[in-house]
Design a protein around this motif. Structure first.
Motif, PDB file in Angstrom:
ATOM      1  N   GLY A  18       0.486  14.561 -15.675  1.00 23.29           N
ATOM      2  CA  GLY A  18       1.000  14.850 -17.027  1.00 23.29           C
ATOM      3  C   GLY A  18       1.945  13.242 -17.233  1.00 23.29           C
ATOM      4  N   SER A  19       1.603  12.254 -16.357  1.00 25.40           N
ATOM      5  CA  SER A  19       2.118  10.906 -16.300  1.00 25.40           C
ATOM      6  C   SER A  19       1.605  10.352 -17.950  1.00 25.40           C
ATOM      7  N   PRO A  20       2.693   9.650 -18.393  1.00 23.59           N
ATOM      8  CA  PRO A  20       2.381   9.041 -19.759  1.00 23.59           C
ATOM      9  C   PRO A  20       1.979   7.571 -19.362  1.00 23.59           C
ATOM     10  N   ALA A  21       2.062   7.267 -18.365  1.00 21.72           N
ATOM     11  CA  ALA A  21       1.585   5.805 -18.177  1.00 21.72           C
ATOM     12  C   ALA A  21       0.078   5.863 -17.624  1.00 21.72           C
ATOM     13  N   PHE A  22      -0.708   5.034 -18.115  1.00 17.78           N
ATOM     14  CA  PHE A  22      -2.176   5.130 -17.569  1.00 17.78           C
ATOM     15  C   PHE A  22      -2.186   4.130 -16.407  1.00 17.78           C
ATOM     16  N   ALA A  23      -1.542   4.278 -15.399  1.00 18.27           N
ATOM     17  CA  ALA A  23      -1.549   3.471 -14.153  1.00 18.27           C
ATOM     18  C   ALA A  23      -1.058   4.432 -13.182  1.00 18.27           C
ATOM     19  N   PRO A  24      -1.576   4.000 -11.886  1.00 17.45           N
ATOM     20  CA  PRO A  24      -1.241   4.880 -10.823  1.00 17.45           C
ATOM     21  C   PRO A  24       0.146   4.426 -10.198  1.00 17.45           C
ATOM     22  N   VAL A  25       0.744   5.307  -9.511  1.00 20.11           N
ATOM     23  CA  VAL A  25       2.236   5.088  -8.836  1.00 20.11           C
ATOM     24  C   VAL A  25       1.653   4.597  -7.573  1.00 20.11           C
ATOM     25  N   LYS A  26       2.241   3.572  -6.841  1.00 23.08           N
ATOM     26  CA  LYS A  26       1.725   3.152  -5.204  1.00 23.08           C
ATOM     27  C   LYS A  26       2.857   4.023  -4.748  1.00 23.08           C
ATOM     28  N   MET A  27       2.385   4.632  -3.352  1.00 28.89           N
ATOM     29  CA  MET A  27       3.343   5.350  -2.578  1.00 28.89           C
ATOM     30  C   MET A  27       2.855   4.666  -0.979  1.00 28.89           C
ATOM     31  N   PRO A  28       3.837   4.807  -0.200  1.00 26.37           N
ATOM     32  CA  PRO A  28       3.458   4.549   1.303  1.00 26.37           C
ATOM     33  C   PRO A  28       2.531   5.555   1.992  1.00 26.37           C
ATOM     34  N   GLY A  29       1.516   4.895   2.393  1.00 25.98           N
ATOM     35  CA  GLY A  29       0.502   5.963   3.039  1.00 25.98           C
ATOM     36  C   GLY A  29       0.625   5.917   4.824  1.00 25.98           C
ATOM     37  N   LEU A  30      -0.550   6.079   5.446  1.00 28.00           N
ATOM     38  CA  LEU A  30      -0.549   5.915   6.940  1.00 28.00           C
ATOM     39  C   LEU A  30      -0.082   4.488   7.220  1.00 28.00           C
ATOM     40  N   GLY A  31       0.380   4.517   8.535  1.00 29.74           N
ATOM     41  CA  GLY A  31       0.772   3.324   9.193  1.00 29.74           C
ATOM     42  C   GLY A  31      -0.516   2.809   9.932  1.00 29.74           C
ATOM     43  N   LYS A  32      -0.959   1.627  10.164  1.00 29.88           N
ATOM     44  CA  LYS A  32      -1.912   1.136  10.667  1.00 29.88           C
ATOM     45  C   LYS A  32      -1.506  -0.005  11.667  1.00 29.88           C
ATOM     46  N   MET A  33      -1.866   0.081  13.083  1.00 27.74           N
ATOM     47  CA  MET A  33      -1.435  -0.735  14.058  1.00 27.74           C
ATOM     48  C   MET A  33      -2.509  -1.635  14.417  1.00 27.74           C
ATOM     49  N   GLY A  34      -2.308  -2.724  14.952  1.00 26.09           N
ATOM     50  CA  GLY A  34      -3.463  -3.658  15.347  1.00 26.09           C
ATOM     51  C   GLY A  34      -3.175  -3.494  16.746  1.00 26.09           C
ATOM     52  N   ASN A  35      -4.183  -4.025  17.539  1.00 28.87           N
ATOM     53  CA  ASN A  35      -4.261  -4.190  19.078  1.00 28.87           C
ATOM     54  C   ASN A  35      -3.303  -5.319  19.440  1.00 28.87           C
ATOM     55  N   VAL A  36      -2.831  -5.351  20.480  1.00 25.23           N
ATOM     56  CA  VAL A  36      -1.834  -6.230  21.273  1.00 25.23           C
ATOM     57  C   VAL A  36      -2.773  -7.017  22.412  1.00 25.23           C
ATOM     58  N   THR A  37      -2.737  -8.265  22.210  1.00 21.96           N
ATOM     59  CA  THR A  37      -3.294  -8.917  23.621  1.00 21.96           C
ATOM     60  C   THR A  37      -2.348  -9.649  24.311  1.00 21.96           C
ATOM     61  N   MET A  38      -2.180  -9.289  25.527  1.00 20.27           N
ATOM     62  CA  MET A  38      -1.642 -10.190  26.471  1.00 20.27           C
ATOM     63  C   MET A  38      -2.120 -10.580  27.402  1.00 20.27           C
TER      64      MET A  38
END
Length: 123
Positions: A18-38
């Protein structure tokens, strides 16, 4: 040496019917973790990285909390990163050169699920 201390949140695009704007709203999704190198210098009696890596078989690796601390000049913790449910995904031994005089260094790459960053004064 520690590299790869990073996290990001993937955006989700959503548009209400029902949104009058013809554009999506951006919401936070899943977090993404990189690998750590030690990386660390090789010591004659220290093979903890290898022992931990050898336990990675058919999802039986004991996951652990890995704490990385940045110390100030006096040895006190200035910043702390805690990797939860961490386990090694790659280990690399040093190059062995008969004519070299470099320090022997080994590295371990660690996958983890979440990262907790603790600021100074709360470590």
């Amino acid at each position: 040496e520690v590299t790869g201390l990073e996290t990001e949140t993937q955006p989700i695009e959503y548009r209400h019917a029902g949104s009058p704007a013809f554009a999506p709203v951006k919401m936070p999704g899943l977090g993404k973790m990189g690998n750590v190198t030690m990386k660390k210098g090789v010591l004659a009696s220290s093979n903890a990285f290898w022992q931990w890596y050898n336990q990675v078989k058919m999802n039986t690796a004991p996951r652990a909390a890995v704490t990385i601390r940045l110390l100030d000049e006096t040895g006190n913790t200035a910043m702390q990163w805690t990797l939860t449910n961490a386990w090694p995904v790659k280990i690399e031994a040093t190059d062995l050169k008969s004519d070299g005089n470099e320090v022997a260094v080994e590295s371990v790459e660690i996958a983890y699920e979440t990262i907790i960053i603790t600021a100074p004064g709360s470590c």
